[in-house]
Enzyme design. Sequence first.
Site, PDB file in Angstrom:
ATOM      1  N   CYS A 147      26.145  -3.668 -10.011  1.00 56.20           N
ATOM      2  CA  CYS A 147      25.591  -2.430  -9.490  1.00 56.20           C
ATOM      3  C   CYS A 147      26.593  -1.954  -8.441  1.00 56.20           C
ATOM      4  O   CYS A 147      27.134  -2.761  -7.713  1.00 56.20           O
ATOM      5  CB  CYS A 147      24.250  -2.661  -8.841  1.00 56.20           C
ATOM      6  SG  CYS A 147      23.047  -3.291 -10.001  1.00 56.20           S
ATOM      7  N   SER A 172      17.774  -3.840 -19.606  1.00 57.67           N
ATOM      8  CA  SER A 172      16.322  -3.657 -19.615  1.00 57.67           C
ATOM      9  C   SER A 172      15.955  -2.285 -20.161  1.00 57.67           C
ATOM     10  O   SER A 172      16.709  -1.322 -20.018  1.00 57.67           O
ATOM     11  CB  SER A 172      15.762  -3.831 -18.211  1.00 57.67           C
ATOM     12  OG  SER A 172      16.341  -2.905 -17.335  1.00 57.67           O
ATOM     13  N   HIS A 219      18.658   5.728 -11.342  1.00 60.13           N
ATOM     14  CA  HIS A 219      17.722   5.607 -10.213  1.00 60.13           C
ATOM     15  C   HIS A 219      16.864   6.844 -10.074  1.00 60.13           C
ATOM     16  O   HIS A 219      16.006   6.931  -9.213  1.00 60.13           O
ATOM     17  CB  HIS A 219      18.489   5.353  -8.915  1.00 60.13           C
ATOM     18  CG  HIS A 219      19.320   4.112  -8.963  1.00 60.13           C
ATOM     19  ND1 HIS A 219      20.595   4.108  -9.465  1.00 60.13           N
ATOM     20  CD2 HIS A 219      19.041   2.831  -8.631  1.00 60.13           C
ATOM     21  CE1 HIS A 219      21.074   2.875  -9.411  1.00 60.13           C
ATOM     22  NE2 HIS A 219      20.143   2.081  -8.919  1.00 60.13           N
ATOM     23  N   GLU A 248       0.824  -1.214   0.000  1.00 61.26           N
ATOM     24  CA  GLU A 248       0.000   0.000   0.000  1.00 61.26           C
ATOM     25  C   GLU A 248       0.861   1.268   0.000  1.00 61.26           C
ATOM     26  O   GLU A 248       0.563   2.234  -0.708  1.00 61.26           O
ATOM     27  CB  GLU A 248      -0.908   0.041   1.237  1.00 61.26           C
ATOM     28  CG  GLU A 248      -1.971  -1.045   1.276  1.00 61.26           C
ATOM     29  CD  GLU A 248      -1.467  -2.353   1.913  1.00 61.26           C
ATOM     30  OE1 GLU A 248      -0.235  -2.534   2.052  1.00 61.26           O
ATOM     31  OE2 GLU A 248      -2.310  -3.204   2.258  1.00 61.26           O
ATOM     32  N   GLU A 263      27.486  -7.271  -2.947  1.00 67.05           N
ATOM     33  CA  GLU A 263      26.643  -7.055  -1.779  1.00 67.05           C
ATOM     34  C   GLU A 263      26.813  -8.098  -0.671  1.00 67.05           C
ATOM     35  O   GLU A 263      26.647  -7.790   0.494  1.00 67.05           O
ATOM     36  CB  GLU A 263      25.197  -6.925  -2.253  1.00 67.05           C
ATOM     37  CG  GLU A 263      24.197  -7.762  -1.575  1.00 67.05           C
ATOM     38  CD  GLU A 263      22.834  -7.670  -2.257  1.00 67.05           C
ATOM     39  OE1 GLU A 263      22.627  -6.824  -3.150  1.00 67.05           O
ATOM     40  OE2 GLU A 263      21.973  -8.472  -1.896  1.00 67.05           O
ATOM     41  N   CYS A 280      10.309  -2.776  -4.542  1.00 64.52           N
ATOM     42  CA  CYS A 280      10.324  -4.048  -3.831  1.00 64.52           C
ATOM     43  C   CYS A 280      10.799  -5.156  -4.761  1.00 64.52           C
ATOM     44  O   CYS A 280      10.672  -5.044  -5.973  1.00 64.52           O
ATOM     45  CB  CYS A 280       8.923  -4.407  -3.381  1.00 64.52           C
ATOM     46  SG  CYS A 280       8.227  -3.225  -2.247  1.00 64.52           S
ATOM     47  N   HIS A 291      28.033  -7.142 -15.417  1.00 62.44           N
ATOM     48  CA  HIS A 291      27.593  -5.854 -14.890  1.00 62.44           C
ATOM     49  C   HIS A 291      27.463  -5.963 -13.394  1.00 62.44           C
ATOM     50  O   HIS A 291      26.943  -6.947 -12.876  1.00 62.44           O
ATOM     51  CB  HIS A 291      26.243  -5.462 -15.508  1.00 62.44           C
ATOM     52  CG  HIS A 291      25.559  -4.354 -14.771  1.00 62.44           C
ATOM     53  ND1 HIS A 291      25.996  -3.053 -14.826  1.00 62.44           N
ATOM     54  CD2 HIS A 291      24.495  -4.349 -13.921  1.00 62.44           C
ATOM     55  CE1 HIS A 291      25.217  -2.302 -14.048  1.00 62.44           C
ATOM     56  NE2 HIS A 291      24.300  -3.068 -13.489  1.00 62.44           N
TER      57      HIS A 291
HETATM   58  N1  GLN Z   1      20.366  -6.539 -17.089  1.00 64.13           N
HETATM   59  C1  GLN Z   1      19.661  -6.044 -15.950  1.00 64.13           C
HETATM   60  C2  GLN Z   1      18.836  -4.840 -16.337  1.00 64.13           C
HETATM   61  O1  GLN Z   1      19.248  -4.126 -17.194  1.00 64.13           O
HETATM   62  C3  GLN Z   1      20.608  -5.655 -14.850  1.00 64.13           C
HETATM   63  C4  GLN Z   1      19.870  -5.207 -13.639  1.00 64.13           C
HETATM   64  C5  GLN Z   1      20.732  -4.901 -12.456  1.00 64.13           C
HETATM   65  O2  GLN Z   1      21.907  -4.687 -12.553  1.00 64.13           O
HETATM   66  N2  GLN Z   1      20.165  -4.836 -11.313  1.00 64.13           N
HETATM   67  O3  GLN Z   1      17.791  -4.570 -15.767  1.00 64.13           O
HETATM   68 ZN    ZN Z   2      22.858  -2.640 -12.065  1.00 61.74          ZN
END
Ligand code: GLN
Ligand code: ZN
Length: 749
Positions: A640, A429, A691, A16, A601, A512, A638
Amino acid sequence: MFTSVIGFPRIGKDRELKFASEKYFAGKINEAELQETGRMQREYNLKTQKTSGIDLIPCNDFSFYDNVLDTAFLFNAIPQRYKDLNLPVLDTYFAAARGYQGTNGNVKALAMKKWFNTNYHYIVPEIEDDAEIKLAGTKPVDEFKEAKALGIDAKVTLTGPFTFLKLARFTGTKKASDFAGALTAAYIGLLEELRSAGADKVQFDEPYLVRDLESDDIALFEDIYKNILSKKGSLSILLQTYFGDIRDVYNNVTELDFDAIGIDFVEGRKSLELIKENGFPKGKILVAGVVNGKNIWRNNYAKTKAILDELKKSVPESSLVIGTSCSLLHVPYTLKSETKLPESYKEHFAFAEEKLVELSEIASENADAFKKNEALFASRPDVLDQAVKDRVSSIREEDYTRFPTFEEREKIQKELLKLPLFPTTTIGSFPQTEDVRKNRKDFKNGSLTEEQYISFNENKIRECIKLQEEIGLDVIVHGEFERNDMVEYFGEHLSGYVFTEKAWVLSYGTRCVKPPIIWGDVSRKEPITVKWSVFAQSCTNKPVKGMLTGPVTILNWSFPREDISIRESTLQIALAIRDEVLDLEKNGIGIIQIDEAALREKLPLRKSDWYSEYLDWAIPAFRLVHSGVSAKTQIHTHMCYSEFTDIIPAIDSMDADVITFEASRSDLLILDALKENNFKTEVGPGVYDIHSPRVPSVDEIVSALTKIRAKTEDSKLWVNPDCGLKTRGVTETKASLKNLVAAAKIIRG
Ligand code: GLN
Ligand code: ZN
């Protein structure tokens, strides 16, 4: 025994708060409506915990975006650029969290980082030299009063001053210790207000204490708390730690005037030993974190009882409180929302609300419950797959190494791909618009046939590729329209996983994730991504990048098994993804990206554990995935976040050909470190922040690239955003990518 909960999820059982916040951001509801949604969530949480019989119920664990950012605002640690926007307080707060572009100005968001070893992200406070730290808000007091009005005498939770200072970024010449005095005074002021409001219990969250600490850290911690505790008056103060043990400060902590100390016995490998060796001070309460706040398996009562029995040798039972190992923020709300999972699976899980019941059952040593619990651990259906086990044990040492060497491959690939200098690409994406989500949803619930579903996605891929060609990107992606969350997507195509309907866990802000659950041995049922990538490649003459998720990330973003090692699970997944890589190659896909977004992470919080507990198997698991391809196939990865300065050799030894990573929200120190370490892998440091909805200008990207070029070899530099674009809108995405390509062209010139 009493029971204590460190914190509860806040996004809402049916998300919510997420939906209300997003409506507020879009201007569809006003602040009062958003506040009311927040209030309802808090009420739900308090009452749920009360009904379950929890004794120490947290308040102020709620947040509209992040508790660390709340703390920054509470104590006026707000960078001037956000104040200068002259927005109402809540909007200033959201501007700092998400960036702001509008009539009042144009500012980037504060940086965001992973909260210790979790997939939750906190906002990094920025403290400027002239910051005037003082008590500037009433949130904890308000939330305490609100609970009191509901008849609940809540424990007020606060991000502790030490952790706050350790996580903050100091933009000028001053350091943490320069602000410790003012911050301490502000906390003391807050305690006063809490006391006058009638509070009697305050929990200071100090997870930073589980990290490696230097002597000046310990001095800072002691200084701050000696002061705070001397002014606590009638308040009972709980020092709450989690995500590990506090081996570097155990004795310092126990000597301070805390009334209670919260210690993690799930992730804290040395917690029990510390108490046995050093004892536990008389008259203080030990809050023993025995119910796992991060995983969703039922607590093993017999094992927990064994820990508690050990503890009772050092701590009188009357001083023992049992609690969660960390905030329940990291697990979903309740199994009650899961209508599709068979009971034979569900009975093995406990989400936040079920964990409350566990706490009560353990505390009351309920004999029936203990018996039932024991039976549960005797067996689980569908766990074992002998073929998978055999395949893992037959992995040979040479399967972890790709031939020929990086240098030879780089030459071969440059000749073959003929990409321009500073090749442009994206992370995978593209915006997940309403229709894209609806297509997946309708297919899942049976209102679309498979042909309809595929043809919709193929149209999207075609459009997406046309767009990328128009924009002028060099390495094309298919857009990932078939995926919701990448890990959930791969999990769905692997055996050994189970899925939930509503088991959402907060990742950052309003975002989420719904981590799948690794239930048993994992294997690939059939090719997963091949037909999408092959279709995409048939739409263009430019190279299309295959798009996979790596084994470490799949593991880290799933709820892992607790009956076999994480290493073994990861190798099972690695073999499955390896088969997919080889199938993509066989079907003509010449560039394959294997995302390891979450590799960094789960790096252990203590340096001494980095290699032995993690990298020594995580990096080989990644290599196992791509070691079978030919020299011509270019492997991208890749990650993050760019906080891998300390483990650069490990990242280089993943032996990918190209790595893209986030760099736009963090400073570019990582690039110096890459240079110093002679990093061989080609790099694409993200040139803008995805972001935030903000569109970066061409100039801004050129200047980012100019800084990056000063520190990398031109021949190794790629140009790309810092992560996938799925959360972004179409308009801002087009505009941003056009600027990105324009910037690359300028520097080529
Ligand atoms: N290939 C994914 C995307 O582009 C990578 C996402 C990520 O690094 N969290 O959404
Ligand atoms: Zn990423």
